[in-house]
Design an enzyme around this catalytic site. Structure first.
Site, PDB file in Angstrom:
ATOM      1  N   ARG A  54     -18.310  68.825 -23.472  1.00 43.26           N
ATOM      2  CA  ARG A  54     -19.580  69.084 -22.774  1.00 43.26           C
ATOM      3  C   ARG A  54     -20.043  70.527 -22.895  1.00 43.26           C
ATOM      4  O   ARG A  54     -21.220  70.816 -22.719  1.00 43.26           O
ATOM      5  CB  ARG A  54     -19.456  68.769 -21.269  1.00 43.26           C
ATOM      6  CG  ARG A  54     -19.234  67.350 -20.921  1.00 43.26           C
ATOM      7  CD  ARG A  54     -19.186  67.203 -19.409  1.00 43.26           C
ATOM      8  NE  ARG A  54     -20.484  67.428 -18.802  1.00 43.26           N
ATOM      9  CZ  ARG A  54     -21.440  66.515 -18.715  1.00 43.26           C
ATOM     10  NH1 ARG A  54     -21.241  65.312 -19.188  1.00 43.26           N
ATOM     11  NH2 ARG A  54     -22.593  66.803 -18.153  1.00 43.26           N
ATOM     12  N   PRO A 106       2.858  69.114 -15.494  1.00 42.12           N
ATOM     13  CA  PRO A 106       2.597  69.407 -14.076  1.00 42.12           C
ATOM     14  C   PRO A 106       2.862  70.869 -13.725  1.00 42.12           C
ATOM     15  O   PRO A 106       2.372  71.359 -12.712  1.00 42.12           O
ATOM     16  CB  PRO A 106       3.574  68.497 -13.324  1.00 42.12           C
ATOM     17  CG  PRO A 106       3.982  67.444 -14.293  1.00 42.12           C
ATOM     18  CD  PRO A 106       3.865  68.058 -15.653  1.00 42.12           C
TER      19      PRO A 106
END
Ligand code: 9D3
Length: 256
Positions: free
Chosen positions: A153, A88
């Site tokens: 991708r 985080p």
């Protein structure tokens, strides 16, 4: 591209490697994927990977010794890898970072669990720290999958057909235009005529206008940061004039 993932839950990655574009990329050897179980590098009889925090408090901390041993094992397998800790506290992942990561030959992902990893897993062992956004997950595994998906991708040839990566939302700074498929009328709602016309230039203009309008309505922040070309500026001005006309009309109507 070689991805190595260090995790105490390698089973989470089985279904991820086995579907869709990721699976095809593996079959085509555009990417190589493996996981290492951090637990296998724990030396004690119960192969413990967490322990209580010095100084007290709730929650557990990921022990440094099994994690360091796992990272060094990953380095054997991927010696040139950039080693990324999912945390985080990391910089927030975006399309630009996805594009940059796709330029590496090898990436190692270190998935933290519990409240965090021991602070001494630091600069020698980790090259980068990434978060996928400001919400609390239970560990780095889903974050690693998100990043691997976005990076894959970006690798040429992984999407089949045309180069959809260049057309992807965010690559051009706009949201995608609206999409329609059969049937031509669904629950009383028809497909826009232009899309049925077969007129390619008109269809391209319609799609640009759709993309601009959706971006303005849903993510105006993206438009502010984008380099608009002349056509895009003309479309925005046309709407601006239309809106101004409507406001002028209302203004006059109120005065009367
Ligand atoms: C109580 C303070 N928490 C910090 C927000 C502790 C904490 C919660 C959850 C520490 C680690 C985690 C587990 N999360 C990740 O490992 C994580 C994560 C995330 O929670 N959000 C967004 N990106 C990421 S990347 C790894």
């Amino acid at each position: 591209m070689k991805f190595v993932v260090l995790t105490i839950f390698p089973e989470m990655f089985g279904p991820f490697w086995d579907h869709g574009i990721i699976r095809r990329a593996i079959e085509q050897e555009k990417i190589f994927a493996s996981t290492l179980n951090i637990r296998d590098f724990a030396e004690d009889r119960h192969q413990v990977t967490d322990d209580r925090p010095y100084g007290g408090g709730s929650g557990m901390v990921m022990k440094p010794d099994p994690l360091a041993a796992a990272i060094r094992a990953a380095e054997q397998d991927a010696p040139s890898a950039k080693k990324i800790l999912l945390t985080p506290q990391g910089r927030v992942f975006n399309q630009k970072i996805a594009h940059k990561l796709a330029s590496y030959e090898e990436l190692v992902f270190v998935c933290g669990r519990y409240e965090g990893v021991d602070e001494r897993i630091d600069h020698d062992l980790i090259d980068d720290e990434i978060s996928i956004g400001d919400y609390v997950l239970t560990g780095g595994e889903l974050a690693a999958m998100v990043i691997i998906d976005a990076v894959t991708r970006q690798i040429p040839g992984t999407l089949g057909g045309e180069d959809a990566a260049a057309k992807d939302s965010f690559a051009n700074g706009l949201l995608e235009h609206a999409h329609y498929t059969r049937p031509q009328v669904f629950e009383g709602k028809a497909v826009p005529d232009t899309l049925l016309s077969g007129h390619h230039e008109e269809i391209e203009n319609w799609r640009l206008e759709s993309a601009l309008m959706r971006t303005l309505m849903k993510r105006a922040d993206l438009l502010r940061n984008k380099d608009l070309n002349e056509k895009e500026i003309e479309m925005l001005k046309k709407w601006s004039r239309n809106i101004q006309d409507i406001l002028n009309f209302h203004h006059k109507a109120h005065k009367e």
